[in-house]
Design a protein around this motif. Structure first.
Motif, mmCIF file in Angstrom:
data_model
loop_
_atom_site.group_PDB
_atom_site.id
_atom_site.type_symbol
_atom_site.label_atom_id
_atom_site.label_comp_id
_atom_site.label_asym_id
_atom_site.label_seq_id
_atom_site.Cartn_x
_atom_site.Cartn_y
_atom_site.Cartn_z
ATOM 1 N N GLU A 1 0.658 -1.289 -0.069
ATOM 2 C CA GLU A 1 0.160 -0.225 0.416
ATOM 3 C C GLU A 1 0.705 1.643 -0.633
ATOM 4 O OE1 GLU A 1 -3.814 -1.502 2.490
ATOM 5 O OE2 GLU A 1 -2.444 -0.766 3.733
ATOM 6 N N PHE A 2 1.793 1.452 0.890
ATOM 7 C CA PHE A 2 2.914 2.040 0.764
ATOM 8 C C PHE A 2 3.445 2.263 -0.800
ATOM 9 C CE2 PHE A 2 6.982 4.419 1.302
ATOM 10 C CZ PHE A 2 6.793 5.498 2.151
ATOM 11 N N VAL A 3 4.202 1.318 -0.681
ATOM 12 C CA VAL A 3 4.806 1.331 -2.396
ATOM 13 C C VAL A 3 3.412 2.488 -3.491
ATOM 14 C CG1 VAL A 3 5.771 0.086 -4.361
ATOM 15 C CG2 VAL A 3 5.516 0.077 -1.807
ATOM 16 N N GLU A 4 2.353 1.832 -2.986
ATOM 17 C CA GLU A 4 0.802 2.692 -4.294
ATOM 18 C C GLU A 4 1.000 3.109 -4.009
ATOM 19 O OE1 GLU A 4 -0.073 1.377 -7.057
ATOM 20 O OE2 GLU A 4 -1.597 3.438 -7.189
ATOM 21 N N GLN A 5 0.671 4.405 -2.913
ATOM 22 C CA GLN A 5 0.839 5.327 -2.461
ATOM 23 C C GLN A 5 2.236 6.177 -3.011
ATOM 24 O OE1 GLN A 5 0.579 5.591 1.952
ATOM 25 N NE2 GLN A 5 -1.213 4.404 1.917
ATOM 26 N N ALA A 6 3.467 5.710 -3.158
ATOM 27 C CA ALA A 6 4.606 6.358 -3.975
ATOM 28 C C ALA A 6 4.254 6.952 -5.024
ATOM 29 C CB ALA A 6 5.632 5.848 -2.781
ATOM 30 N N ARG A 7 4.053 5.488 -5.342
ATOM 31 C CA ARG A 7 4.273 5.942 -7.054
ATOM 32 C C ARG A 7 3.079 6.295 -7.466
ATOM 33 N NH1 ARG A 7 1.120 4.208 -10.375
ATOM 34 N NH2 ARG A 7 -0.716 3.868 -9.606
ATOM 35 N N ARG A 8 1.822 7.335 -6.965
ATOM 36 C CA ARG A 8 0.613 8.186 -7.499
ATOM 37 C C ARG A 8 1.847 9.526 -6.920
ATOM 38 N NH1 ARG A 8 -2.717 8.949 -4.080
ATOM 39 N NH2 ARG A 8 -2.398 6.998 -2.448
ATOM 40 N N TYR A 9 2.743 9.811 -6.554
ATOM 41 C CA TYR A 9 3.629 10.909 -6.435
ATOM 42 C C TYR A 9 4.457 10.725 -7.031
ATOM 43 C CZ TYR A 9 -0.092 12.505 -3.255
ATOM 44 O OH TYR A 9 -1.191 13.029 -2.852
ATOM 45 N N SER A 10 5.347 9.504 -8.519
ATOM 46 C CA SER A 10 5.971 9.815 -9.323
ATOM 47 C C SER A 10 7.008 9.417 -8.310
ATOM 48 C CB SER A 10 6.404 10.238 -10.425
ATOM 49 O OG SER A 10 5.002 11.190 -10.699
ATOM 50 N N LEU A 11 6.782 8.312 -7.349
ATOM 51 C CA LEU A 11 8.186 7.741 -5.991
ATOM 52 C C LEU A 11 8.320 6.116 -6.617
ATOM 53 C CD1 LEU A 11 7.790 10.177 -3.684
ATOM 54 C CD2 LEU A 11 9.642 10.288 -5.002
ATOM 55 N N GLN A 12 9.494 5.741 -5.928
ATOM 56 C CA GLN A 12 9.760 4.574 -6.330
ATOM 57 C C GLN A 12 10.707 4.097 -5.180
ATOM 58 O OE1 GLN A 12 12.007 2.193 -9.092
ATOM 59 N NE2 GLN A 12 13.538 4.548 -9.733
ATOM 60 N N PHE A 13 10.306 2.486 -4.978
ATOM 61 C CA PHE A 13 10.828 2.155 -3.945
ATOM 62 C C PHE A 13 12.514 1.907 -4.007
ATOM 63 C CE2 PHE A 13 13.016 -1.959 -1.968
ATOM 64 C CZ PHE A 13 12.653 -1.274 -0.218
#
Ligand SMILES: C[S@@+](CC[C@H](N)C(=O)[O-])C[C@H]1O[C@@H](n2cnc3c(N)ncnc32)[C@H](O)[C@@H]1O
Length: 505
Positions: free
Chosen positions: A230-242
């Protein structure tokens, strides 16, 4: 506006896992080209009293640091310390991060330690939004947060505490009553009750925490947990990756054995993010410290061990034998202050670990470590000398494995301190300012260390580089409340302060 953090202050502390040196090291290992630590721009969101950011600014005078926090009293405390240390490379602002805007510019490293899970949804979104708009192309963001599945038990405890304190308004009284409930629960379960044992273990570790941490981390209105995916998906929406976890050890499966490692690989189907999620299931993880970078950055998911050869290594390895037999192929065991141990029979590994343990806490350039290890293991001369290239490649692989196991530190920017006190010893001005009020100070390795002994604390206060041994003895004898001060005890204390990484010269 008074916040709960003004009412019950949250003690600031250095977190080495958030230091730009750590973030840059991991970024390089995973294929990025981050800004040099000695000339970078760092932003900390929810910086509190600057307990983490001020020591960074103190240690990196050519870099620039910005902090923001909603708690005015914390910011005022931090600003006082900044003024006292005359630091001109750091500004901390009393600001709601919802009002953070473009005037602050771009940053190479953004830190949100202990904030993301503890704020309402719109502030969480804003944290990721700030990373999206203010992180440099090769920038790294650190975000810590609470996770499931390990957090479910903590949710249970939290709900019990919330019910128990539902009619109590005063934070201090809520804290007292919540702890009273937990103490009751710890006592109430019989030892043989399996469910009770699990609960008791969790409750005990909560009760061991400083009351201020306990209150803000567990009892306040906001404490949100997420599954990693879920966290990774939240970050993805802001053009960020793990990118990685801030502690590489937490990405390892070795402790569970080869079968578990293989099974996790099979479940994940080669997807590194799925692998992380399965790891959380395996480890029942309740907390993560995740590094993010921009989505468009091309990452190397395999750790690049060849990079270790450009870095500095440090280790607190203690050989089991005081006179280790390095050159032979007999096994030698090393213990680490983290509680772990490892055994090796390879002469080069034995030599490298023995040497690092001897010079700890200093960090050595890989080239120096290689040279010394080859000499100690007698692989650099004679008829059967080993080829340098071969040893370099073998040792960098080994160093990387030890780093992943948390038996060794890697640095791109080694901390600046000395362990052998000079004729007029000089201690960190930050530690000298801190020791006036507390026995716990921040050392030059960006860690908290305890200066327990009163004589050592008084000595630390005097180490401003103007006094030689004779002068120190004279003044200490005039000041000390306890024990006799001799030239020998002075030297012992100076060396102790050196070993704690508190001395500049
Ligand atoms: C749990 S404390 C962590 C402090 C520090 N980062 C640390 O780890 O020691 C959370 C911090 O976030 C700050 N904070 C909460 N909401 C905020 C907001 N909207 N804007 C700025 N700071 C906020 C609090 O004032 C507090 O200092």
């Amino acid at each position: 506006m008074q916040t709960s953090y003004d009412e019950i202050p949250y003690p600031g502390a250095p977190y080495s896992q958030t230091h730009p040196d750590r973030l840059a090291t991991l970024a390089i290992l995973f294929g990025m080209a981050p800004a040099p630590v000695e000339r970078c721009r760092v932003l900390e969101l929810g910086c509190g009293d600057g307990g983490n950011l001020i020591p960074m600014a103190f240690g990196l005078p050519e870099s620039n640091f910005t902090g923001v926090d909603l708690a005015e009293s914390a910011i005022v405390r931090g600003q006082e310390l900044i003024g006292r240390l005359q630091l001109n490379n750091i500004r901390i602002h009393h600001l709601d991060l919802m009002d953070f805007d473009s005037r602050f510019g771009e940053f190479d490293y953004i830190i949100a330690h202990g904030v993301y899970s503890w704020v309402p949804p719109q502030v969480r979104e804003k944290i990721l939004g700030i990373c999206q708009s203010h992180l440099a192309a090769q920038g790294v963001a650190f975000v810590s947060y609470n996770t499931y599945p390990g957090g479910h038990l903590l949710d249970t405890i939290r709900e019990m505490m919330q019910f128990h304190t539902r009619n109590v308004a005063s934070p201090r009284e809520r804290l007292r009553q919540a702890r009273e409930l937990l103490e009751f629960l710890v006592e109430a379960h019989p030892d043989e009750d399996v469910h009770g044992a699990l609960l008791r273990q969790e409750l005990k570790s909560l009760l061991e925490r400083k009351p201020e941490f306990f209150y803000h981390d567990e009892l306040t209105e906001h404490n949100h947990r997420f599954y990693f995916h879920e966290f990774v998906e939240q970050a993805r929406r802001y053009s960020l990756q793990f990118l990685s976890e801030a502690r590489l050890l937490s990405m390892q499966t070795d402790a569970f054995g080869p079968q578990a490692t293989e099974k996790i690989r099979a479940f994940s189907g080669g997807d590194p993010l799925a692998r992380e999620q399965y790891l959380d299931f395996l480890k029942l993880r309740n907390f993560r410290q995740t590094l993010l970078c921009r989505s468009e950055v091309a990452l190397e998911r395999r750790l690049r061990s060849e990079c270790a050869a450009q870095m500095f290594a440090a280790s607190d390895a203690r050989a089991a034998s005081p006179e280790p037999d390095i050159a032979s192929t007999s096994a030698l065991q090393f213990k680490y202050s983290s509680g772990g141990s490892m055994s090796t029979n390879h002469p080069l590994a034995k030599a490298a670990m023995t040497h690092l343990g001897r010079v700890w806490p200093r960090a050595l350039p890989f080239s120096e470590l290689l040279r010394t290890a080859r000499a100690l293991s007698r692989r650099d001369s004679g008829t059967d000398a080993a080829p340098l290239e071969e040893d370099a490649s073998w040792l960098s692989d080994m160093v990387m494995k030890l780093y992943a196991a948390n038996f060794l530190e890697l640095h791109v920017h080694p901390p600046a301190f000395i362990t052998k006190p000079s004729p007029r010893p000089l201690a960190s001005a930050l530690a000298r300012a801190q020791v006036e009020h507390a026995s716990s100070v921040t050392n030059l390795r960006h860690s908290s260390v305890e200066v327990e002994d009163e004589a050592a604390r008084q000595l630390l206060l005097m180490l401003d580089g103007t006094r030689d041994r004779e002068r120190l003895l004279l003044e200490l004898r005039g000041r000390a409340h306890s024990g006799e001060i001799t030239a020998e005890s002075l030297e012992i204390n100076l060396n102790r302060l050196g070993a704690l990484a508190l001395l500049v010269s």
